[in-house]
Design a protein around this motif. Sequence first.
Motif, PDB file in Angstrom:
ATOM      1  N   ALA A 167       0.726  -1.435   0.085  1.00 63.63           N
ATOM      2  CA  ALA A 167      -0.100   0.068  -0.068  1.00 63.63           C
ATOM      3  C   ALA A 167       0.915   1.122   0.000  1.00 63.63           C
ATOM      4  N   ALA A 168       1.812   1.646   1.307  1.00 66.90           N
ATOM      5  CA  ALA A 168       2.703   2.279   1.100  1.00 66.90           C
ATOM      6  C   ALA A 168       3.338   2.710  -0.420  1.00 66.90           C
ATOM      7  N   PRO A 171       2.972 -12.689  -8.499  1.00 66.56           N
ATOM      8  CA  PRO A 171       2.975 -13.963  -9.193  1.00 66.56           C
ATOM      9  C   PRO A 171       1.258 -14.211  -9.793  1.00 66.56           C
ATOM     10  N   TRP A 172       0.966 -14.649 -10.590  1.00 66.22           N
ATOM     11  CA  TRP A 172      -0.491 -14.983 -11.517  1.00 66.22           C
ATOM     12  C   TRP A 172      -2.092 -15.196 -10.532  1.00 66.22           C
ATOM     13  N   GLU A 173      -1.191 -16.127  -9.024  1.00 66.59           N
ATOM     14  CA  GLU A 173      -2.087 -17.029  -8.368  1.00 66.59           C
ATOM     15  C   GLU A 173      -2.724 -15.272  -7.409  1.00 66.59           C
ATOM     16  N   GLY A 174      -1.675 -14.463  -6.836  1.00 66.06           N
ATOM     17  CA  GLY A 174      -2.101 -13.404  -6.281  1.00 66.06           C
ATOM     18  C   GLY A 174      -3.077 -11.958  -7.138  1.00 66.06           C
ATOM     19  N   HIS A 175      -2.790 -11.490  -7.961  1.00 65.59           N
ATOM     20  CA  HIS A 175      -2.564 -10.740  -9.352  1.00 65.59           C
ATOM     21  C   HIS A 175      -4.268  -9.892  -8.407  1.00 65.59           C
ATOM     22  N   LYS A 176      -5.275 -10.854  -8.978  1.00 64.01           N
ATOM     23  CA  LYS A 176      -6.874 -10.276  -8.537  1.00 64.01           C
ATOM     24  C   LYS A 176      -6.411 -10.166  -7.150  1.00 64.01           C
ATOM     25  N   ALA A 177      -6.745 -10.599  -6.091  1.00 63.23           N
ATOM     26  CA  ALA A 177      -6.828  -9.971  -4.551  1.00 63.23           C
ATOM     27  C   ALA A 177      -5.540  -8.431  -4.735  1.00 63.23           C
ATOM     28  N   THR A 178      -4.580  -9.163  -4.848  1.00 64.23           N
ATOM     29  CA  THR A 178      -3.818  -7.903  -4.394  1.00 64.23           C
ATOM     30  C   THR A 178      -4.055  -6.832  -5.560  1.00 64.23           C
ATOM     31  N   LEU A 179      -4.662  -6.276  -6.245  1.00 68.58           N
ATOM     32  CA  LEU A 179      -5.377  -5.339  -7.414  1.00 68.58           C
ATOM     33  C   LEU A 179      -6.482  -4.788  -6.560  1.00 68.58           C
ATOM     34  N   GLU A 180      -7.234  -6.301  -6.080  1.00 72.13           N
ATOM     35  CA  GLU A 180      -8.493  -5.292  -5.106  1.00 72.13           C
ATOM     36  C   GLU A 180      -8.051  -4.708  -3.952  1.00 72.13           C
ATOM     37  N   SER A 181      -7.549  -5.387  -3.343  1.00 73.92           N
ATOM     38  CA  SER A 181      -6.327  -4.557  -2.216  1.00 73.92           C
ATOM     39  C   SER A 181      -5.786  -3.029  -2.142  1.00 73.92           C
ATOM     40  N   LEU A 182      -5.919  -2.732  -3.481  1.00 77.12           N
ATOM     41  CA  LEU A 182      -5.217  -1.394  -4.516  1.00 77.12           C
ATOM     42  C   LEU A 182      -5.692  -0.338  -4.749  1.00 77.12           C
ATOM     43  N   ARG A 183      -7.242  -0.739  -4.794  1.00 77.13           N
ATOM     44  CA  ARG A 183      -8.240   0.467  -5.302  1.00 77.13           C
ATOM     45  C   ARG A 183      -7.768   1.466  -4.998  1.00 77.13           C
ATOM     46  N   ALA A 184      -7.920   2.267  -4.091  1.00 73.19           N
ATOM     47  CA  ALA A 184      -7.636   3.572  -3.682  1.00 73.19           C
ATOM     48  C   ALA A 184      -6.454   3.813  -4.230  1.00 73.19           C
ATOM     49  N   GLU A 185      -5.383   3.123  -3.090  1.00 76.36           N
ATOM     50  CA  GLU A 185      -3.849   3.869  -3.621  1.00 76.36           C
ATOM     51  C   GLU A 185      -3.120   3.647  -5.099  1.00 76.36           C
ATOM     52  N   GLN A 226      -8.147  -8.012 -16.518  1.00 76.26           N
ATOM     53  CA  GLN A 226      -8.794  -8.048 -15.444  1.00 76.26           C
ATOM     54  C   GLN A 226      -7.693  -6.965 -14.654  1.00 76.26           C
ATOM     55  N   ALA A 227      -6.686  -6.243 -15.220  1.00 80.15           N
ATOM     56  CA  ALA A 227      -5.963  -5.276 -13.744  1.00 80.15           C
ATOM     57  C   ALA A 227      -6.959  -4.273 -14.313  1.00 80.15           C
ATOM     58  N   GLU A 228      -7.678  -4.330 -15.413  1.00 75.70           N
ATOM     59  CA  GLU A 228      -8.444  -2.521 -15.576  1.00 75.70           C
ATOM     60  C   GLU A 228     -10.000  -2.659 -15.098  1.00 75.70           C
ATOM     61  N   SER A 229      -9.821  -4.414 -14.852  1.00 75.80           N
ATOM     62  CA  SER A 229     -11.612  -4.530 -14.949  1.00 75.80           C
ATOM     63  C   SER A 229     -11.639  -3.614 -13.283  1.00 75.80           C
ATOM     64  N   VAL A 230     -10.499  -3.991 -12.955  1.00 74.31           N
ATOM     65  CA  VAL A 230     -10.159  -3.954 -11.156  1.00 74.31           C
ATOM     66  C   VAL A 230     -10.410  -2.743 -10.680  1.00 74.31           C
ATOM     67  N   LEU A 231      -9.479  -2.129 -11.873  1.00 81.27           N
ATOM     68  CA  LEU A 231      -8.550  -0.637 -11.276  1.00 81.27           C
ATOM     69  C   LEU A 231      -9.452   0.438 -12.434  1.00 81.27           C
ATOM     70  N   THR A 232     -11.187   0.579 -11.846  1.00 81.37           N
ATOM     71  CA  THR A 232     -11.732   1.185 -12.188  1.00 81.37           C
ATOM     72  C   THR A 232     -11.083   3.374 -12.589  1.00 81.37           C
ATOM     73  N   GLU A 233     -10.450   3.237 -11.748  1.00 86.07           N
ATOM     74  CA  GLU A 233      -9.848   4.543 -11.650  1.00 86.07           C
ATOM     75  C   GLU A 233      -7.823   4.716 -12.352  1.00 86.07           C
ATOM     76  N   SER A 234      -7.632   4.100 -12.226  1.00 83.52           N
ATOM     77  CA  SER A 234      -6.850   3.668 -13.337  1.00 83.52           C
ATOM     78  C   SER A 234      -5.774   3.859 -14.337  1.00 83.52           C
ATOM     79  N   ARG A 235      -4.857   3.918 -15.080  1.00 81.66           N
ATOM     80  CA  ARG A 235      -4.613   4.162 -16.440  1.00 81.66           C
ATOM     81  C   ARG A 235      -4.178   3.043 -16.048  1.00 81.66           C
TER      82      ARG A 235
END
Length: 230
Positions: free
Chosen positions: A73-74, A87-101, A134-143
Motif C-alpha cells: 500500500a505504501a 505471481p498470477w495466483e495473487g494478481h486479482k486479490a492484490t489489485l483489489e486490495s489497492l484500488r484506492a492507492e 483483469q487489472a483494468e476491470s479491477v482498477l477502474t480509476e487507474s490508467r
Amino acid sequence: MTEQQTKTPYDLTDASGLTIGILGGTGDQGGGLARRFALAGHQVIIGSRKAERAQQAAEALGEGLPVRGAENAAAANEADVVIIAVPWEGHKATLESLRAELAGKIVVDCVNPMGFDKKGAFPLPVEEGSAAQQAESVLTESRVVAAFHHVSAKLLLDPEVDEMELDVLVLGDDREATDLVQALAGRIPGMRGVYGGRLRNAHQIEAFTANLISINRRYKAHAGLRITDV
C-alpha cells in the motif's frame, strides 16, 4: 504545423525523475526491473505484503542503489508509476486490495498467466481476456498499460550484462500513458519501448511468453524480441 502534428514516434515524453513502485519486487522479475531502473537513476520502491521482506529484497540488489522496501500500500501510494509483477495466483486479490492507492496512477501490468506441465509452459485462460484486462476491470480509476512481459529476469539481475538488447511491447488505450511507459523502457540501456496496440490485444503478448520459454529451454538462451523496420 502544430507540435502534435510534427511529433514523431521517437519523440517521447521525458520519463526521468519518476519514482517507480514495483509490487512483486521480491521476485526475480520485479527485482530485476527494480535494479535496472535504479541503475538508470530512478527512485524505486519495492512493495510486498510485509515491509521487512521488501526491504530485504531492496538491500539484496546491492549497496548504493536508490531502492527501498515498503508494504504494498505504501509503495503504491508513494510511486508515480506502479509496475505489477506479482505471481498470477495473487494478481486479482492484490489489485483489489489497492484500488484506492492506485487510483489516478499509471499501472503497468507485466504478469503472464501461465501453467507448467511435463510438456513445458502454456498460457492459462483468463476470464477478462488477459491479466492486463483483469487489472483494468479491477482498477477502474487507474490508467492500465501492459508492458515488460518478455524481459529475462536472469539478464536483468546479471551484473555482467550492461545493456538489455530487446524491444518492449507496450499496449494500452491511453496514448499519454503508453508514451510514458515507452519512454520509461528506453531509460534502461539497450531497451526500447514499442507501441504494440490496444489493451484488448494483451492476451497474445502474455501468451507468447510461453513460446519464449520454449525457445530458451531448447537453445539454452535468454531470448527477447526485436521489432524490425520501426
